[in-house]
Scaffold this active site. Structure first.
Site, PDB file in Angstrom:
ATOM      1  NE  ARG A 223      41.312  13.094 -13.916  1.00 33.13           N
ATOM      2  CZ  ARG A 223      40.441  14.049 -13.625  1.00 33.13           C
ATOM      3  NH1 ARG A 223      40.877  15.224 -13.282  1.00 33.13           N
ATOM      4  NH2 ARG A 223      39.165  13.826 -13.680  1.00 33.13           N
ATOM      5  N   GLY A 224      46.042  10.961 -10.493  1.00 30.75           N
ATOM      6  CA  GLY A 224      47.494  11.009 -10.448  1.00 30.75           C
ATOM      7  C   GLY A 224      48.080   9.616 -10.574  1.00 30.75           C
TER       8      GLY A 224
END
Lengths: 376, 615
Positions: free
Chosen positions: A314-315
């Site tokens: 997600r980062g």
């Protein structure tokens, strides 16, 4: 009315509303204080560049998944959100649709279904971009929606009355003190923000409606931390601080004073600047899809995340999306390293795996990693 | 608590701060946000409120709001009773909208929950309330000033920070000498007899928009706020607003140093978090000199004011701002209660108040909170909440039938008592782990460092369980609350890291402090768990005197007091060899006993985790 009987007596001796003296009071009150306060212009906010950038990025690319603003009180967090929403152009919405759908978007409501079936002519009205405040202690009913009491009481009909999530559709949902909100509500909000849809299965109701909004949470970390799982689900995070510089502080107070004295004049003075931001933002939105992300940039983003040891993908995804929105904002067609650098801290600082007892700043760690990845 | 005495200088002649505060709020309730009125209930407070009400222009709305008010009354909503009776929807306006242009008096404000505080704060911010109905939000104007009646004692949960942040004036009404001159007001009938202030207030209201901006005063207020460690920019802004109103009350269009000094006392002083390093005594005297804030001020004040916006004078203004901010600091000092002043002068640390700022003791008092776990048929007794939706759903299918049975009934919904559904909640009580750490000389010799290590591991565990933590340290003559209950583990760690060792072992004092804290946590609806880390060799009695015999007896008595509280406890014996003393103590406390020598820190952490699970 029973409720009124229970009120303290000093209310009872106030004239009932509608009587001449009451109306006079109203009029006088509105003469000194305008009935609806205008939003403070976004462009008139002093400093707080990182916060403003993060909110703009989220407005350009809603898929970012929300902004978390942590910091002191009275640093202009809610002012920025309200100001940006007021700056955005009114959006066309299907009239008669309880969820404020855009034309072509079809929700579950009667109006939209009729339009889809061709039995109703679609008509469009322009509505301002909503900013919905979610107050602490809001009940689940109020947030996700509940049974329409009027229909239930008068007609015995079971109908859904949309909640705050529906109202926030296509706008902003602002939660002050998100860190003090009950966990199950935060879960629910982030879920809806990520999926863009609110699914209600309760009270015998079965409803789903679109709810795409930019989630903006703010809070003061001294008053409690947010669970790491929740932290990770916010797209960007920003730390705001009161400017230490006296000149800036004075500037803030002076502008606020000018605004309070004459909101209309003040807003007019900043209109041009706001319009510039509006044009730029709309242009960036239009350009976003065509903005290219070269493989080299993707690789750098990945290396940065590996270097920092952030969990999951997600980062990376957020980092690239934010960089792309930043490039679009700056009017560039290709995402370059400096875009990554500009947004890296906001996109990653809350995803670092951390020792809960380590108070060394995550921003410094990101700066170090940036230096390692980009300077070799 | 000693009254800051500067207020009552000249008998009757100069208005007191309390008097100023009420006139300022009367002139501009919405602009100043209102007042946090810290006072015990009583004559002084009633008089102040009556005087405020009398000073407001005739017919100004005045709404009293209980701290536990529901949403439908606060913001407006469906009038349940009316709706059921009449059979069609009856809406009621919210209290905040009804108070538009006037004042909301929030009773027992310190007990008000986060939700109520947030809604009122939102109205103060935006000047509107929103009532949502049938998918559409109806916004109604609600420009209000709030008078928050704060009866909080020192150790109570403070007023919600969301709210106190937005109320400009922070006023402490202390003793009867501070009482206002209310002889002119017949308190039985305040609305008919105008107060002596009313003319003045009316005049100031019309003058206020013409009060001119003054850069050097704004700068001075900003500087003073910063020097006092006030992070929020609302504070200097509100202070500036208060100064403007004060000038308008004096019939002036220019804001002078005296107005700014008054604003510093009313707005900035009570919000101070740190104290700048500088001699205070002369400043204080200076401040009380210029305090009466009446007309005859130093002549040079006059030229601060009108139209100093030209850039040519800026350097000059900056210099003067510097000078003035120092005077404002002096003025702010006047309102600091002595003890607070001492404590913030002593350490640059921020006081712990903010740690509890967002929490609400009030919210958990009702018992009707927590995660909703549905509703069930039930009678409407006090304290339960009707689940309206479920009730209506239960009633809906029977309507036709009931109508047929009772044709004479008025139109509308026919609800029988057995339709009533009440909400059920499962409250997850928050647990607070209280660490009582023995930092005495004997302890330091052995293993204070190890103890700290163990506590840090435990803190990490508390983080996982979302517990709150508090730290009490005892050494020398008495115990000290290092950290009030907080979720911020960074704070906890810092407070421990800075803990020095050495001195006697006032074990009894430590236990008493733990008892007090545990009692407070329980009153707030939480579950305390005590982790006492000591070697058990008390040598300072409760009264601070030496003597091992008396010290031990006191410690055992305190341990029994703990046992009576009935909260979970764990005693970690930190002595190099297990002691009978510590075991006896654990027995008296009805605590679990663990000896640190057998336990490496990780094992200890597991033990406590187990203890918490059983507690």
């Amino acid at each position: 009315m029973e409720r009124h009987a229970g009120l303290p007596s000093n209310e009872a001796d106030a004239p009932p509303s509608g009587s001449p003296s009451r109306t006079a009071v109203r009029r006088r009150a509105t003469a000194t204080s305008p009935p609806m306060r205008r939003a403070y212009p976004f462009s008139a906010i002093v400093g707080q560049d990182e916060m403003k950038r993060a909110i703009l990025i989220a407005a350009i690319e809603p898929a970012i998944g929300g902004v978390l603003v942590f910091g002191d009180r009275g640093t202009g967090k809610s002012t920025a959100v309200r100001g940006l929403a007021a700056l955005l152009p009114a959006m066309p919405a299907v009239s008669g649709c309880g969820y404020g759908c855009a034309l072509g978007e079809s929700c579950d409501c009667d109006t939209c279904r009729a339009i889809l079936a061709g039995t109703r002519q679609a008509r469009v009205r322009r509505v301002p971009v909503p900013v919905v405040d979610l107050p602490l202690g809001a009940s689940e009913d109020r947030v996700i929606g509940a049974l329409d009491l009027e229909r239930a009481l008068t007609q015995g009909v079971r109908r859904f009355e949309p909640g705050l999530l529906a109202r926030a559709h296509r706008g902003f949902l602002y939660i002050d003190e998100v860190n003090l909100l009950e966990d199950h509500l935060v879960d629910l909000l982030i879920d809806v923000a990520a999926s863009g849809e609110n699914v209600v299965e309760r009270e015998g109701l079965s409803v789903r409606h679109p709810a795409r909004f930019v989630l903006i949470g703010s809070g003061n970390p001294e008053e409690g931390e947010l669970r790491p799982q929740l932290l990770d689900r916010f797209g960007l995070s920003v730390e705001v601080r009161t400017p230490g510089d006296i000149a800036q502080r004075v500037q803030v107070v002076k502008r606020r004073d000018a605004f309070e004295r004459d909101p209309i004049e003040f807003t007019r003075a900043w209109d041009k600047e706001d319009a510039r931001i509006r044009r730029r933002l709309l242009a960036a939105r239009a350009r976003l899809a065509a903005t290219q992300v070269p493989d080299a940039t993707l690789e750098r983003a990945a290396r940065l995340c590996v270097n920092l040891g952030t969990d999951g993908l997600r980062g990376e995804l957020t980092l690239v999306r934010a960089a792309r929105a930043q490039a679009a904002w700056q009017g560039e067609a290709v995402v370059a390293d400096h875009h990554l650098r500009q947004v890296a801290a906001s996109a990653l600082r809350h995803r670092l795996r951390r020792d809960p007892l380590d108070d060394s700043g995550s921003t410094e760690r990101i700066d170090r990693a940036l230096a390692e990845v980009f300077d070799d | 608590m000693a009254a800051p005495d500067a207020r009552v200088t000249a008998e009757g002649a100069a208005p007191t701060d309390a008097d100023w505060a009420l006139r300022i709020v009367a002139v501009d309730p919405a602009g100043t946000g209102g007042v946090r009125l810290r006072a015990a209930p009583g004559r002084a407070r009633d008089d102040w409120l009556a005087a405020l009400r009398a000073a407001l222009p005739a017919g100004t709305p005045w709404q009293r709001v209980p701290s536990h008010i529901g949403d439908e009354r606060l913001l407006g909503g469906i009038d349940l009773a009316g709706t059921l009776r009449r059979g069609h929807l009856v809406m009621q306006p919210g209290v905040l909208a009804q108070a538009h242009g006037g004042v909301v008096v929030l009773a027992m404000a310190e007990r008000c929950g986060a939700g109520v505080a947030a809604r009122i704060a939102q109205a103060v911010d935006t000047g509107t309330t929103r009532l949502q109905h049938a998918g559409a939000a109806v916004a109604s104007p609600a420009c209000i000033g709030v008078v928050a009646l704060d009866e909080g004692m020192a150790d109570d949960a403070p007023l919600q920070a969301t709210l106190s942040e937005r109320l400009g004036i922070d006023l402490r009404l202390v003793d009867s000498r501070d009482r206002l001159d209310v002889s002119a007001i017949d308190s039985a009938d305040v609305t008919t007899r105008p107060s002596p202030h009313r003319v003045e207030v009316d005049r100031a209201r019309s003058l206020l928009p013409q009060v001119e901006a003054n850069d050097s005063i704004v700068a001075a207020l900003c500087e003073a706020a910063q020097a006092l460690g006030i992070a929020s920019l609302r504070a200097p802004w509100l202070a500036w607003r208060v100064a403007c109103v004060a000038a308008a009350l004096e019939g002036r269009r220019d804001v002078r140093a005296a107005d700014a000094a008054l604003a510093a006392r009313l707005v900035l002083g009570p919000r101070a978090r740190t104290w700048p390093q500088q001699p205070q005594a002369p400043e204080k005297a200076d401040a009380s000199d210029d305090h009466p804030a009446a007309e005859p001020q130093d002549p040079h004040d006059g030229d601060d004011a009108p139209g100093s916006q030209e850039t040519g004078r800026q350097e000059d203004a900056a210099e003067r701002a510097q000078e003035m901010s120092e005077r404002l600091l002096g003025a702010a000092a006047v309102t600091l209660p002595g003890a607070l002043l001492a404590s913030i002068a002593g350490s640059a640390e921020t006081p712990q108040r903010s740690a509890a700022g967002g929490r609400s003791g009030g919210a958990r008092r009702s018992g009707a909170r927590g995660r909703p776990i549905g509703s069930a048929r039930g009678a409407l007794r006090g304290g339960v909440r009707l689940d309206l939706l479920a009730t209506l759903r239960a009633a809906a299918p029977w309507q036709t039938l009931r109508r047929r049975e009772a044709p004479s009934q008025p139109v509308g919904l026919l609800v029988r008592s057995d339709d009533f559904h009440v909400r059920r909640f499962r409250e997850q009580r928050e647990s607070t782990t209280v660490f009582a750490v023995d930092a005495s000389g004997s302890q330091a010799l052995h293993r204070l460092a190890e103890t700290k290590g163990a506590v840090e591991l435990l803190l990490a565990d508390c983080y996982v369980r979302r517990d709150r933590v508090a730290v009490i340290a005892f050494r020398g003559v008495q115990a000290q609350l290092l950290l009030a209950p907080t979720r911020s583990l960074v704070h906890a760690r810092r407070s421990l890291a800075g803990l020095p060792g050495g001195g006697g072992t006032p074990l009894a004092s430590g236990l008493v402090a733990a008892c007090e804290l545990a009692g407070k946590i329980m009153r707030d609806g939480g579950t305390p768990l005590l982790v006492l880390l000591t070697d058990g060799s008390a040598n300072v009695a409760l009264d601070g005197s030496g003597g091992r015999q008396q010290a031990l007896a006191d410690a055992l008595a305190a341990a029994k007091a703990w046992a009576r509280i009935g909260a979970g406890a764990l005693l970690v014996d930190t002595a190099p060899r297990a002691h009978a003393q510590a075991q006896a103590l654990a027995g008296a406390m009805q605590a679990r006993y663990v000896a640190l020598p057998d336990a490496d820190a990780h094992l200890l952490a597991r033990t406590i985790a187990g203890g918490a699970a059983n507690a």
